[in-house]
Write a protein that holds these residues in place. Structure first.
Motif, PDB file in Angstrom:
ATOM      1  N   ILE A   2     -14.483  16.227 -11.741  1.00  0.00           N
ATOM      2  CA  ILE A   2     -13.032  17.077 -12.090  1.00  0.00           C
ATOM      3  C   ILE A   2     -13.096  18.731 -11.585  1.00  0.00           C
ATOM      4  O   ILE A   2     -12.360  19.319 -11.251  1.00  0.00           O
ATOM      5  N   HIS A   3     -14.503  19.157 -11.759  1.00  0.00           N
ATOM      6  CA  HIS A   3     -14.879  20.334 -11.591  1.00  0.00           C
ATOM      7  C   HIS A   3     -14.610  20.936 -10.314  1.00  0.00           C
ATOM      8  O   HIS A   3     -13.925  22.000  -9.680  1.00  0.00           O
ATOM      9  N   ASN A   4     -14.889  20.169  -9.147  1.00  0.00           N
ATOM     10  CA  ASN A   4     -14.865  20.200  -7.737  1.00  0.00           C
ATOM     11  C   ASN A   4     -13.400  20.299  -7.401  1.00  0.00           C
ATOM     12  O   ASN A   4     -12.754  20.944  -6.641  1.00  0.00           O
ATOM     13  N   ILE A   5     -12.528  19.169  -7.972  1.00  0.00           N
ATOM     14  CA  ILE A   5     -11.015  19.139  -8.003  1.00  0.00           C
ATOM     15  C   ILE A   5     -10.395  20.432  -8.225  1.00  0.00           C
ATOM     16  O   ILE A   5      -9.741  21.047  -7.702  1.00  0.00           O
ATOM     17  N   LEU A   6     -10.786  20.950  -9.629  1.00  0.00           N
ATOM     18  CA  LEU A   6     -10.067  22.168 -10.167  1.00  0.00           C
ATOM     19  C   LEU A   6     -10.519  23.383  -9.118  1.00  0.00           C
ATOM     20  O   LEU A   6      -9.470  23.994  -9.094  1.00  0.00           O
ATOM     21  N   LEU A   7     -11.794  23.374  -8.768  1.00  0.00           N
ATOM     22  CA  LEU A   7     -12.014  24.703  -7.763  1.00  0.00           C
ATOM     23  C   LEU A   7     -11.162  24.340  -6.734  1.00  0.00           C
ATOM     24  O   LEU A   7     -10.867  25.380  -5.960  1.00  0.00           O
ATOM     25  N   ILE A   9      -8.412  22.805  -6.108  1.00  0.00           N
ATOM     26  CA  ILE A   9      -6.799  23.322  -6.374  1.00  0.00           C
ATOM     27  C   ILE A   9      -6.671  24.793  -6.572  1.00  0.00           C
ATOM     28  O   ILE A   9      -5.519  25.469  -6.147  1.00  0.00           O
ATOM     29  N   GLY A  10      -7.631  25.325  -7.218  1.00  0.00           N
ATOM     30  CA  GLY A  10      -7.682  26.978  -7.150  1.00  0.00           C
ATOM     31  C   GLY A  10      -7.566  27.493  -6.166  1.00  0.00           C
ATOM     32  O   GLY A  10      -6.890  28.698  -5.602  1.00  0.00           O
ATOM     33  N   ILE A  11      -8.539  27.098  -5.207  1.00  0.00           N
ATOM     34  CA  ILE A  11      -8.525  27.788  -3.609  1.00  0.00           C
ATOM     35  C   ILE A  11      -7.306  27.593  -3.160  1.00  0.00           C
ATOM     36  O   ILE A  11      -6.697  28.461  -2.331  1.00  0.00           O
ATOM     37  N   ILE A  12      -6.546  26.496  -3.003  1.00  0.00           N
ATOM     38  CA  ILE A  12      -5.184  26.032  -2.378  1.00  0.00           C
ATOM     39  C   ILE A  12      -4.336  26.941  -3.104  1.00  0.00           C
ATOM     40  O   ILE A  12      -3.468  27.531  -2.167  1.00  0.00           O
ATOM     41  N   CYS A  13      -4.198  27.117  -4.350  1.00  0.00           N
ATOM     42  CA  CYS A  13      -3.278  28.015  -5.021  1.00  0.00           C
ATOM     43  C   CYS A  13      -3.442  29.348  -4.719  1.00  0.00           C
ATOM     44  O   CYS A  13      -2.441  30.116  -4.340  1.00  0.00           O
ATOM     45  N   PHE A  14      -4.899  29.828  -4.517  1.00  0.00           N
ATOM     46  CA  PHE A  14      -5.180  31.309  -4.054  1.00  0.00           C
ATOM     47  C   PHE A  14      -4.649  31.438  -2.544  1.00  0.00           C
ATOM     48  O   PHE A  14      -3.934  32.455  -2.248  1.00  0.00           O
ATOM     49  N   MET A  15      -5.176  30.547  -1.568  1.00  0.00           N
ATOM     50  CA  MET A  15      -4.499  30.770  -0.004  1.00  0.00           C
ATOM     51  C   MET A  15      -3.082  30.645  -0.190  1.00  0.00           C
ATOM     52  O   MET A  15      -2.672  31.073   0.944  1.00  0.00           O
ATOM     53  N   ASP A  16      -2.386  29.837  -0.732  1.00  0.00           N
ATOM     54  CA  ASP A  16      -1.050  29.668  -0.653  1.00  0.00           C
ATOM     55  C   ASP A  16      -0.202  30.822  -0.701  1.00  0.00           C
ATOM     56  O   ASP A  16       0.813  30.899   0.148  1.00  0.00           O
TER      57      ASP A  16
END
Length: 115
Positions: A2-7, A9-16
Motif C-alpha cells: 500500500i505504501h508503494n502504491i501511495l508513493l 500515485i503521488g508521483i503520478i499526481c505530481f507529474m500530471d
C-alpha cells in the motif's frame, strides 16, 4: 504494498501537473495540440499543486469556510458592497504603498548596479 502504491500515485499526481501544463489540449476536430486557455494553464495547476503539497491548506480551508459562512450570514449583496466600499480601497492603497516603498526602491537599486 500500500505504501508503494501511495508513493506511485503521488508521483503520478505530481507529474500530471507538468505534463498537462506543457502539453496543452488535443483538439478532437483536427488532432492538433492546442495550448490551454490562460486560467486552466496558469492558475489551476498552481492552486491544485499548492493544495496537494502545502500542509497549511487545512488552515486555509477552515478560514475560507468561515469567510463563506460570514458572507452567507450577512448576505452576498451586503458583503459585495462592503468589499467594494472598504476592502478594495484598502487593497488599492496597500498596492500603491508596496509599489513605491518596496518595488520601486528595489528596481532603482537593481538598475544602478554595474555589471
Amino acid at each position: 504494498l500500500i505504501h508503494n502504491i501511495l508513493l506511485f500515485i503521488g508521483i503520478i499526481c505530481f507529474m500530471d501537473v507538468f505534463v498537462t501544463f506543457f502539453t496543452g489540449v488535443i483538439n478532437p476536430a483536427n488532432g492538433n495540440l492546442d495550448p490551454k486557455p490562460f486560467f486552466p494553464r496558469w492558475i489551476l495547476p498552481g492552486i491544485v499543486l499548492q493544495i496537494l503539497v502545502n500542509p497549511k491548506m487545512a488552515d486555509v480551508s477552515i478560514l475560507v469556510k468561515k469567510i463563506i459562512k460570514g458572507v452567507h450570514h450577512v448576505g452576498p449583496a451586503r458583503a459585495a458592497r462592503w468589499s467594494i466600499a472598504f476592502i478594495l480601497p484598502i487593497l488599492r492603497d496597500f498596492v500603491a504603498w508596496f509599489e513605491w516603498n518596496v518595488w520601486m526602491k528595489l528596481v532603482v537599486k537593481e538598475n544602478q548596479k554595474k555589471i
